[in-house]
Write a protein that holds these residues in place. Sequence first.
Motif, mmCIF file in Angstrom:
data_model
loop_
_atom_site.group_PDB
_atom_site.id
_atom_site.type_symbol
_atom_site.label_atom_id
_atom_site.label_comp_id
_atom_site.label_asym_id
_atom_site.label_seq_id
_atom_site.Cartn_x
_atom_site.Cartn_y
_atom_site.Cartn_z
ATOM 1 N N UNK A 22 0.802 -1.228 0.000
ATOM 2 C CA UNK A 22 0.000 0.000 0.000
ATOM 3 C C UNK A 22 0.836 1.280 0.000
ATOM 4 N N UNK A 23 2.095 1.178 0.333
ATOM 5 C CA UNK A 23 2.924 2.355 0.627
ATOM 6 C C UNK A 23 2.946 3.393 -0.477
ATOM 7 N N UNK A 24 3.217 2.990 -1.687
ATOM 8 C CA UNK A 24 3.355 3.975 -2.763
ATOM 9 C C UNK A 24 2.024 4.610 -3.133
ATOM 10 N N UNK A 25 0.966 3.817 -3.182
ATOM 11 C CA UNK A 25 -0.335 4.397 -3.542
ATOM 12 C C UNK A 25 -0.855 5.323 -2.458
ATOM 13 N N UNK A 26 -0.430 5.118 -1.206
ATOM 14 C CA UNK A 26 -0.871 5.984 -0.107
ATOM 15 C C UNK A 26 0.062 7.179 0.106
ATOM 16 N N UNK A 27 1.215 7.174 -0.548
ATOM 17 C CA UNK A 27 2.175 8.262 -0.367
ATOM 18 C C UNK A 27 2.866 8.222 0.986
ATOM 19 N N UNK A 28 2.996 7.038 1.555
ATOM 20 C CA UNK A 28 3.649 6.898 2.848
ATOM 21 C C UNK A 28 5.131 7.216 2.741
ATOM 22 N N UNK A 29 5.738 7.691 3.826
ATOM 23 C CA UNK A 29 7.144 8.123 3.786
ATOM 24 C C UNK A 29 8.144 6.972 3.709
ATOM 25 N N UNK A 30 7.700 5.753 3.888
ATOM 26 C CA UNK A 30 8.578 4.576 3.826
ATOM 27 C C UNK A 30 7.871 3.496 3.029
ATOM 28 N N UNK A 31 8.657 2.514 2.559
ATOM 29 C CA UNK A 31 8.048 1.396 1.832
ATOM 30 C C UNK A 31 8.739 0.069 2.118
ATOM 31 N N UNK A 32 9.808 0.084 2.891
ATOM 32 C CA UNK A 32 10.547 -1.142 3.230
ATOM 33 C C UNK A 32 9.963 -1.773 4.491
ATOM 34 N N UNK A 33 9.939 -3.106 4.518
ATOM 35 C CA UNK A 33 9.350 -3.805 5.665
ATOM 36 C C UNK A 33 10.015 -3.444 6.988
ATOM 37 N N UNK A 74 -2.624 -1.377 11.505
ATOM 38 C CA UNK A 74 -4.002 -1.503 10.997
ATOM 39 C C UNK A 74 -4.669 -0.129 10.959
ATOM 40 N N UNK A 75 -4.353 0.700 11.961
ATOM 41 C CA UNK A 75 -4.885 2.058 11.969
ATOM 42 C C UNK A 75 -4.382 2.873 10.789
ATOM 43 N N UNK A 76 -3.109 2.698 10.446
ATOM 44 C CA UNK A 76 -2.556 3.399 9.282
ATOM 45 C C UNK A 76 -3.255 2.944 8.008
ATOM 46 N N UNK A 77 -3.513 1.658 7.904
ATOM 47 C CA UNK A 77 -4.208 1.125 6.729
ATOM 48 C C UNK A 77 -5.629 1.679 6.673
ATOM 49 N N UNK A 78 -6.293 1.746 7.819
ATOM 50 C CA UNK A 78 -7.684 2.223 7.882
ATOM 51 C C UNK A 78 -7.791 3.741 7.789
ATOM 52 N N UNK A 79 -6.665 4.435 7.958
ATOM 53 C CA UNK A 79 -6.681 5.887 7.899
ATOM 54 C C UNK A 79 -6.950 6.560 9.234
#
Length: 101
Positions: A22-33, A74-79
């Motif tokens: 989800x990281x790139x589509x959400x514009x999150x500051x990180x994408x590595x596990x 889960x909260x980050x995923x749910x917004x």
Amino acid sequence: MMASENTARRWFALTRDRMPDLARQRGWPVFEDHCFQRILLDNAVGDKWDLEIPAPAYRNASDELLERAMALGEGAIAGTEDLADLNRNSLAWRGKGEPGR
């Protein structure tokens, strides 16, 4: 007390699969596990996680701690949680500024 195998499996599914996907589509500051793991664990502990539990965290953290960390993910995923804010907290506890700023 160490995390159960089921909790560890759910931890890795969240931080290795779901969040990076989800990281790139959400514009999150990180994408590595490992970044997601750092952010969630630091915020669950309220400091650098390795000050509270020895590495590797998935083996040495309690189910309760990993559940708290997973609830943040889960909260980050749910917004309902802001991953950028969680990352800023984590970096501050580590004495680092935001990358690229």
